[in-house]
Design a protein around this motif. Structure first.
Motif, PDB file in Angstrom:
ATOM      1  N   PRO A  66       1.521 -41.640  -9.835  1.00  0.00           N
ATOM      2  CA  PRO A  66       2.912 -42.094  -9.859  1.00  0.00           C
ATOM      3  C   PRO A  66       3.414 -42.457  -8.463  1.00  0.00           C
ATOM      4  O   PRO A  66       3.043 -41.827  -7.463  1.00  0.00           O
ATOM      5  CB  PRO A  66       3.676 -40.883 -10.405  1.00  0.00           C
ATOM      6  N   PHE A  67       4.236 -43.473  -8.406  1.00  0.00           N
ATOM      7  CA  PHE A  67       4.786 -43.917  -7.132  1.00  0.00           C
ATOM      8  C   PHE A  67       5.574 -42.786  -6.477  1.00  0.00           C
ATOM      9  O   PHE A  67       6.308 -42.060  -7.126  1.00  0.00           O
ATOM     10  CB  PHE A  67       5.706 -45.129  -7.327  1.00  0.00           C
ATOM     11  N   GLY A  68       5.404 -42.665  -5.181  1.00  0.00           N
ATOM     12  CA  GLY A  68       6.181 -41.703  -4.423  1.00  0.00           C
ATOM     13  C   GLY A  68       5.535 -40.345  -4.250  1.00  0.00           C
ATOM     14  O   GLY A  68       6.030 -39.533  -3.482  1.00  0.00           O
ATOM     15  N   VAL A  69       4.426 -40.071  -4.942  1.00  0.00           N
ATOM     16  CA  VAL A  69       3.796 -38.759  -4.797  1.00  0.00           C
ATOM     17  C   VAL A  69       2.624 -38.766  -3.815  1.00  0.00           C
ATOM     18  O   VAL A  69       2.016 -37.727  -3.574  1.00  0.00           O
ATOM     19  CB  VAL A  69       3.353 -38.148  -6.155  1.00  0.00           C
ATOM     20  N   ALA A  70       2.339 -39.907  -3.227  1.00  0.00           N
ATOM     21  CA  ALA A  70       1.215 -39.998  -2.284  1.00  0.00           C
ATOM     22  C   ALA A  70       1.371 -39.016  -1.131  1.00  0.00           C
ATOM     23  O   ALA A  70       0.375 -38.500  -0.615  1.00  0.00           O
ATOM     24  CB  ALA A  70       1.065 -41.414  -1.765  1.00  0.00           C
ATOM     25  N   GLY A  71       2.585 -38.719  -0.735  1.00  0.00           N
ATOM     26  CA  GLY A  71       2.803 -37.773   0.351  1.00  0.00           C
ATOM     27  C   GLY A  71       2.214 -36.408   0.065  1.00  0.00           C
ATOM     28  O   GLY A  71       1.828 -35.686   0.985  1.00  0.00           O
ATOM     29  N   VAL A  85     -11.346 -47.612   2.556  1.00  0.00           N
ATOM     30  CA  VAL A  85     -10.217 -48.413   2.076  1.00  0.00           C
ATOM     31  C   VAL A  85      -9.464 -47.606   1.025  1.00  0.00           C
ATOM     32  O   VAL A  85     -10.066 -47.098   0.074  1.00  0.00           O
ATOM     33  CB  VAL A  85     -10.713 -49.749   1.478  1.00  0.00           C
ATOM     34  N   VAL A  86      -8.148 -47.508   1.192  1.00  0.00           N
ATOM     35  CA  VAL A  86      -7.299 -46.812   0.234  1.00  0.00           C
ATOM     36  C   VAL A  86      -6.464 -47.873  -0.476  1.00  0.00           C
ATOM     37  O   VAL A  86      -5.742 -48.641   0.157  1.00  0.00           O
ATOM     38  CB  VAL A  86      -6.396 -45.766   0.918  1.00  0.00           C
ATOM     39  N   ILE A  87      -6.582 -47.918  -1.804  1.00  0.00           N
ATOM     40  CA  ILE A  87      -5.918 -48.936  -2.623  1.00  0.00           C
ATOM     41  C   ILE A  87      -4.868 -48.255  -3.488  1.00  0.00           C
ATOM     42  O   ILE A  87      -5.177 -47.336  -4.235  1.00  0.00           O
ATOM     43  CB  ILE A  87      -6.936 -49.678  -3.508  1.00  0.00           C
ATOM     44  N   ASP A  88      -3.629 -48.730  -3.388  1.00  0.00           N
ATOM     45  CA  ASP A  88      -2.520 -48.170  -4.160  1.00  0.00           C
ATOM     46  C   ASP A  88      -2.182 -49.101  -5.317  1.00  0.00           C
ATOM     47  O   ASP A  88      -1.951 -50.290  -5.115  1.00  0.00           O
ATOM     48  CB  ASP A  88      -1.306 -48.003  -3.241  1.00  0.00           C
ATOM     49  N   THR A  89      -2.149 -48.562  -6.528  1.00  0.00           N
ATOM     50  CA  THR A  89      -1.863 -49.366  -7.721  1.00  0.00           C
ATOM     51  C   THR A  89      -0.468 -49.129  -8.288  1.00  0.00           C
ATOM     52  O   THR A  89      -0.128 -49.684  -9.327  1.00  0.00           O
ATOM     53  CB  THR A  89      -2.887 -49.060  -8.835  1.00  0.00           C
ATOM     54  N   SER A  90       0.327 -48.307  -7.612  1.00  0.00           N
ATOM     55  CA  SER A  90       1.595 -47.877  -8.211  1.00  0.00           C
ATOM     56  C   SER A  90       2.742 -48.856  -7.985  1.00  0.00           C
ATOM     57  O   SER A  90       2.683 -49.722  -7.122  1.00  0.00           O
ATOM     58  CB  SER A  90       1.988 -46.503  -7.666  1.00  0.00           C
ATOM     59  N   ASN A  91       3.765 -48.682  -8.777  1.00  0.00           N
ATOM     60  CA  ASN A  91       5.018 -49.427  -8.658  1.00  0.00           C
ATOM     61  C   ASN A  91       6.167 -48.433  -8.682  1.00  0.00           C
ATOM     62  O   ASN A  91       6.094 -47.406  -9.352  1.00  0.00           O
ATOM     63  CB  ASN A  91       5.209 -50.389  -9.840  1.00  0.00           C
ATOM     64  N   HIS A  92       7.232 -48.798  -7.993  1.00  0.00           N
ATOM     65  CA  HIS A  92       8.432 -47.961  -8.013  1.00  0.00           C
ATOM     66  C   HIS A  92       9.276 -48.318  -9.236  1.00  0.00           C
ATOM     67  O   HIS A  92       9.780 -49.419  -9.349  1.00  0.00           O
ATOM     68  CB  HIS A  92       9.251 -48.167  -6.749  1.00  0.00           C
ATOM     69  N   TYR A  93       9.352 -47.389 -10.155  1.00  0.00           N
ATOM     70  CA  TYR A  93      10.224 -47.500 -11.311  1.00  0.00           C
ATOM     71  C   TYR A  93      11.192 -46.323 -11.217  1.00  0.00           C
ATOM     72  O   TYR A  93      10.798 -45.183 -11.500  1.00  0.00           O
ATOM     73  CB  TYR A  93       9.438 -47.422 -12.626  1.00  0.00           C
ATOM     74  N   VAL A 111       4.159 -50.185   2.475  1.00  0.00           N
ATOM     75  CA  VAL A 111       4.494 -49.580   3.764  1.00  0.00           C
ATOM     76  C   VAL A 111       4.999 -48.154   3.540  1.00  0.00           C
ATOM     77  O   VAL A 111       4.613 -47.225   4.252  1.00  0.00           O
ATOM     78  CB  VAL A 111       5.530 -50.431   4.527  1.00  0.00           C
ATOM     79  N   TYR A 112       5.825 -47.977   2.531  1.00  0.00           N
ATOM     80  CA  TYR A 112       6.336 -46.645   2.200  1.00  0.00           C
ATOM     81  C   TYR A 112       5.181 -45.692   1.877  1.00  0.00           C
ATOM     82  O   TYR A 112       5.107 -44.582   2.398  1.00  0.00           O
ATOM     83  CB  TYR A 112       7.306 -46.748   1.016  1.00  0.00           C
ATOM     84  N   THR A 113       4.251 -46.137   1.037  1.00  0.00           N
ATOM     85  CA  THR A 113       3.103 -45.305   0.672  1.00  0.00           C
ATOM     86  C   THR A 113       2.222 -45.037   1.890  1.00  0.00           C
ATOM     87  O   THR A 113       1.742 -43.921   2.078  1.00  0.00           O
ATOM     88  CB  THR A 113       2.296 -45.960  -0.464  1.00  0.00           C
ATOM     89  N   SER A 114       2.019 -46.036   2.736  1.00  0.00           N
ATOM     90  CA  SER A 114       1.246 -45.847   3.968  1.00  0.00           C
ATOM     91  C   SER A 114       1.869 -44.758   4.829  1.00  0.00           C
ATOM     92  O   SER A 114       1.165 -43.915   5.398  1.00  0.00           O
ATOM     93  CB  SER A 114       1.177 -47.139   4.777  1.00  0.00           C
ATOM     94  N   GLU A 115       3.176 -44.782   4.931  1.00  0.00           N
ATOM     95  CA  GLU A 115       3.864 -43.774   5.736  1.00  0.00           C
ATOM     96  C   GLU A 115       3.732 -42.387   5.122  1.00  0.00           C
ATOM     97  O   GLU A 115       3.557 -41.397   5.834  1.00  0.00           O
ATOM     98  CB  GLU A 115       5.327 -44.162   5.925  1.00  0.00           C
ATOM     99  N   LEU A 116       3.795 -42.296   3.785  1.00  0.00           N
ATOM    100  CA  LEU A 116       3.618 -41.004   3.132  1.00  0.00           C
ATOM    101  C   LEU A 116       2.224 -40.429   3.386  1.00  0.00           C
ATOM    102  O   LEU A 116       2.061 -39.232   3.609  1.00  0.00           O
ATOM    103  CB  LEU A 116       3.841 -41.121   1.619  1.00  0.00           C
TER     104      LEU A 116
END
Length: 156
Positions: A66-71, A85-93, A111-116
């Motif tokens: 889920p988006f936002g839990v990468a942190g 390589v880290v690939i993110d498939t999520s979307n912010h809903y 960018v948000y996920t990268s920062e997390l």
């Protein structure tokens, strides 16, 4: 390639199956425990592993969470080599992940996920619905099939 998928739900399961079909060395991890990975996700050769093992000695790691839990995984990724390589498939809903003010104020999701995570990520495969991924994706060049995505094929 040696690829891990973190997240064994519908999206993660799709990727594990498709990448396994393409001949990759696939591991899949569920945040709860490796036994939580559904048997059908492993049908094409993917192996269920513990979350901490999913990032060891991998060429790529696909985040199907889920988006936002990468942190919550930042410590896990702290020791992952930069060349992985880290690939993110999520979307912010917002109705699923809650309101994330930074993103809603215009921050780019990757960018948000990268920062997390504290490392670069590539945003990919986030525009296709799970059902489309499962039923409409075929290897590039399949006669009679027009698609824009197929998993990379493993080297011979």
């Amino acid at each position: 390639m040696k690829i891990s998928v973190i997240g064994a739900g519908v999206i993660g399961g799709n990727f594990a199956r498709k990448l396994g079909e393409a001949g990759h060395d696939v591991q899949v991890a569920d945040a709860r425990r490796s036994e939580a990975v559904a048997p059908d996700v492993l049908e094409t050769g993917a192996r269920a592993v513990a979350l901490e093992d999913a990032v060891k000695d991998r060429d790529a790691v696909v985040l199907a969470i889920p988006f936002g839990v990468a942190g919550q995984l930042a410590d896990l990724f702290a020791s992952v080599p930069a060349e992985t390589v880290v690939i993110d498939t999520s979307n912010h809903y917002p109705h699923l992940s809650g309101r994330i003010e930074t993103v809603e104020d215009g921050a780019i999701e990757s960018v948000y996920t990268s920062e997390l995570l504290g490392r670069p990520v590539v945003k990919a495969w986030y525009a296709a619905l799970a059902g489309t991924q499962r039923t409409k994706v075929a290897p590039a060049g399949t006669p009679g099939v027009s698609n824009r995505w197929a998993p990379p094929t493993a080297p011979s």
